[in-house]
Design a protein around this motif. Structure first.
Motif, PDB file in Angstrom:
ATOM      1  N   THR A  27      43.748  50.898 -11.670  1.00 12.14           N
ATOM      2  CA  THR A  27      44.188  49.818 -10.781  1.00 12.14           C
ATOM      3  C   THR A  27      45.694  49.878 -10.573  1.00 12.14           C
ATOM      4  O   THR A  27      46.186  49.671  -9.452  1.00 12.14           O
ATOM      5  CB  THR A  27      43.771  48.459 -11.365  1.00 12.14           C
ATOM      6  N   LEU A  40      43.886  44.493  -5.853  1.00 14.62           N
ATOM      7  CA  LEU A  40      43.566  43.106  -6.191  1.00 14.62           C
ATOM      8  C   LEU A  40      42.060  42.902  -6.269  1.00 14.62           C
ATOM      9  O   LEU A  40      41.568  42.177  -7.150  1.00 14.62           O
ATOM     10  CB  LEU A  40      44.180  42.163  -5.153  1.00 14.62           C
ATOM     11  N   VAL A  43      41.059  44.072  -9.612  1.00  8.59           N
ATOM     12  CA  VAL A  43      41.422  43.099 -10.650  1.00  8.59           C
ATOM     13  C   VAL A  43      40.374  41.991 -10.703  1.00  8.59           C
ATOM     14  O   VAL A  43      39.897  41.602 -11.779  1.00  8.59           O
ATOM     15  CB  VAL A  43      42.818  42.511 -10.389  1.00  8.59           C
ATOM     16  N   GLU A  44      40.007  41.464  -9.539  1.00  7.88           N
ATOM     17  CA  GLU A  44      39.049  40.365  -9.492  1.00  7.88           C
ATOM     18  C   GLU A  44      37.680  40.778 -10.024  1.00  7.88           C
ATOM     19  O   GLU A  44      36.962  39.981 -10.624  1.00  7.88           O
ATOM     20  CB  GLU A  44      38.933  39.848  -8.054  1.00  7.88           C
ATOM     21  N   GLN A  47      38.761  42.212 -14.335  1.00  6.23           N
ATOM     22  CA  GLN A  47      39.446  41.443 -15.370  1.00  6.23           C
ATOM     23  C   GLN A  47      38.440  40.662 -16.202  1.00  6.23           C
ATOM     24  O   GLN A  47      37.561  39.993 -15.663  1.00  6.23           O
ATOM     25  CB  GLN A  47      40.450  40.476 -14.749  1.00  6.23           C
ATOM     26  N   TRP A  59      45.919  42.325 -17.391  1.00  7.91           N
ATOM     27  CA  TRP A  59      45.246  42.176 -16.093  1.00  7.91           C
ATOM     28  C   TRP A  59      45.838  41.000 -15.308  1.00  7.91           C
ATOM     29  O   TRP A  59      46.066  41.110 -14.092  1.00  7.91           O
ATOM     30  CB  TRP A  59      43.752  41.926 -16.315  1.00  7.91           C
ATOM     31  N   GLU A  60      46.090  39.893 -15.991  1.00  9.75           N
ATOM     32  CA  GLU A  60      46.605  38.701 -15.306  1.00  9.75           C
ATOM     33  C   GLU A  60      48.008  38.946 -14.757  1.00  9.75           C
ATOM     34  O   GLU A  60      48.337  38.526 -13.640  1.00  9.75           O
ATOM     35  CB  GLU A  60      46.609  37.505 -16.263  1.00  9.75           C
ATOM     36  N   ARG A  63      47.585  40.941 -11.714  1.00 10.07           N
ATOM     37  CA  ARG A  63      47.058  40.109 -10.622  1.00 10.07           C
ATOM     38  C   ARG A  63      48.179  39.307  -9.949  1.00 10.07           C
ATOM     39  O   ARG A  63      48.295  39.293  -8.713  1.00 10.07           O
ATOM     40  CB  ARG A  63      45.998  39.135 -11.174  1.00 10.07           C
ATOM     41  N   ARG A  79      47.844  29.832 -10.297  1.00  5.75           N
ATOM     42  CA  ARG A  79      47.412  30.481 -11.533  1.00  5.75           C
ATOM     43  C   ARG A  79      48.496  30.389 -12.608  1.00  5.75           C
ATOM     44  O   ARG A  79      48.190  30.224 -13.797  1.00  5.75           O
ATOM     45  CB  ARG A  79      47.037  31.943 -11.262  1.00  5.75           C
TER      46      ARG A  79
END
Length: 559
Positions: A27, A40, A43-44, A47, A59-60, A63, A79
């Motif tokens: 990623t 992205l 990631v969605e 994660q 991961w966050e 993101r 977030r």
């Protein structure tokens, strides 16, 4: 690139899972390759849902960095505001740094200062991070029009980071001038480059040079550079010399070039005020009677070619205070047309977007034009706001208009609205031209990429019988992807193979080869080993791509 393609194929085959360290690495490589939205999406999908899971914080952080790069600052802040209490310090510090920048950029000064305080006092930032945060805090005070707080923060910053570099000194002076604090800005006069337009503006505002001298210097520099600061100099000169035409010209130009929402809103308010004051003066000088809209409109029209700035002021008076709806609408349209012809279309857009005027109160033709301006400047949500409820324009076909709305809605993140517009193009049709089919397929693919699988499936199924062979290939491929995503492997293989066979009889291109490979993968997943083997063997005979060949040999050994 070869290794990246192999890993992508492995991911497609299920060999790379969300928990695999290669998933996060891949990623990041997608990000490095510039595929931000694709990254992205990964990631969605990948994660871990559990915030306590290993590498969840990494991961966050990735993101939120992607949200920042994609300009989705509100999503980033949402977030960032709910980070778990057990978040490791390093990724949390990076996330909150992004949140501070996002909050400043969106005019949320208090939120920016809240996040900055947490980083500065609880998360041990490095020297460079601390320095940046203090500058961002100053910018947050400026955005909130807290002049005294901004000024005292600047003084403390200068005390801690002497000697102050020229760029920072210039930023301080610009901010204080924007806040009307020329006296305080003189503290950094010596730190600003002599050739800087900011220094010229400060010297004028502080009364260190005459208006004539400043005007001459600004006009000489505008011949070389269209810096907005030189127009700010001319606007101040116009106020001192009571030159309304120059003041309007300057304000319109500054409004067109203003970047921050706060600057734009302030300039809109100032411009409307100057328009109305100028119109009142012109009306008094020419003995125009209040309420005699026809005479005002006629006089304004006669000024368009010789005194366009005064003409716009007169039309602005009618746009706000005209006796009838028709008068107000006519005046609004004339303002937009005049600003467009004067190459100040962004000023026209912001003048009506940010003035608190209800969209329904704006002339329809003006709304078409304003929406087009917004769309051409990549402001799709603004464009849709002006276009909402309008009929198809007289000079645009119905299909073209709906495709334009669908494209704008997608760019604005309004996927359902985009799908609804695209459906109106496809329903009750027996065929589509190659161009319309191609554009419809692209839009449907973007809807699929946005995660609206059911909507995209319906659109592609509707489009398939309407499209010619060239477009059918991509439609069939997309339907294969949709069914693969829902583990309907035999159906996915059928669509992929049909996509590949549309081009049968010609040397296979990249899409045909990819469709064959994905057909083979889905056949293997469905347990159709002999069929899968035939496709992999076909690829070994026909593909020249080293990654595909390597992957096909590997998969054949598993059958």
């Amino acid at each position: 690139m070869k290794k990246l393609l192999v890993v992508l194929l492995l991911w497609a085959s299920g060999a790379v899972s969300a928990q695999d360290p290669d998933a996060l690495d891949l990623t990041r490589r997608l990000v490095s390759a510039g595929a931000l939205q694709l990254a992205l999406n990964r990631v969605e999908q990948s994660q871990p849902r559990d915030t306590a899971a290993p590498r969840w914080a990494e991961w966050e952080a990735l993101r939120l960095n992607l949200l920042h790069q994609l300009g989705r600052q509100s999503d980033l802040l949402q977030r960032a505001n709910i980070m778990p209490a057990n978040m490791p310090v390093a990724p949390l510090r990076g996330i909150l740094m992004l949140a501070v920048r996002a909050a400043v950029g969106t005019g949320q000064g208090a939120l920016a200062r809240e996040h900055a305080a947490r980083v500065l006092w609880q998360l041990s930032p490095g020297p460079g991070e601390a320095k940046e945060l203090r500058l961002l805090v100053i910018e947050s005070h400026v955005a909130d029009r807290q002049g005294n707080a901004a000024f005292h923060s600047m003084l403390r910053y200068q005390q801690d980071y002497q000697p102050l570099d020229r760029d920072t000194a210039t930023r301080f002076v610009s901010a204080l001038l924007e806040l009307g604090m020329a006296k305080e800005a003189v503290n950094w006069l010596g730190g600003v480059d002599d050739a800087s337009p900011v220094k010229l503006l400060l010297r004028l505002r502080a009364g260190l040079i005459s208006a004539d001298t400043a005007s001459a210097q600004a006009r000489a520099q505008l011949a070389k550079s269209n810096s907005m600061v030189y127009w700010q100099v001319l606007e101040h000169v116009a106020v001192l010399q009571k030159n309304r035409a120059l003041q309007i010209e300057s304000l319109e130009t500054i409004l067109a070039g203003a970047r921050s929402p706060q600057q734009q809103a302030g300039q809109v308010q100032a411009l409307w005020q100057v328009y109305l004051a100028t119109a009142q003066e012109a009306g008094n000088q020419n003995q125009l009677l209040t309420g005699d809209d026809a005479t005002w409109a006629s006089f304004a029209a006669r000024q368009l070619s010789t005194r366009p700035f005064v003409s716009r002021a007169l039309f602005a008076q009618l746009a706000q205070q005209g006796q009838s709806r028709e008068t107000r609408h006519h005046a609004q349209l004339q303002i937009v047309l005049s600003l467009q012809s004067g190459k100040r279309e962004l000023a026209a857009l912001r003048l009506f977007q940010l003035a608190g005027i209800e969209v329904d109160a704006i002339d329809h033709q003006a709304r078409y034009l304003l929406g087009g301006i917004a769309d051409s400047h990549n402001l799709p949500a603004v464009a849709l706001r002006f276009w909402q409820g309008l009929n198809t324009p007289a000079n645009v076909g119905a299909e073209e208009w709906q495709l334009r709305i669908a494209a704008a809605a997608l760019r604005a993140g309004m996927v359902d609205r985009a799908a609804a517009a695209l459906k109106t193009v496809l329903i009750n049709r027996k065929a589509l031209s190659a161009e319309l089919a191609q554009r419809s397929a692209v839009l449907a693919q973007e809807i699929l990429d946005a995660g609206k699988t059911d909507l995209a499936k319906e659109l592609f199924e509707t489009l398939l019988p309407l499209a010619g062979p060239a477009q059918q290939r991509s439609v069939l491929f997309a339907l294969g992807r949709i069914h693969e995503g829902t583990s309907q492997f035999p159906v996915a293989a059928d669509y992929y193979l049909r996509s590949a066979l549309v081009a049968d009889g010609r040397p296979p291109d990249a899409l045909a080869l990819q469709a064959r490979l994905l057909a083979a993968l889905n056949l293997a997943r469905a347990g159709y080993k002999d069929d899968a083997r035939m496709q992999f063997e076909w690829l070994l005979r026909n593909s020249k791509d080293a990654a595909q060949l390597e992957f096909s040999r590997r998969e054949l050994k598993k059958l």
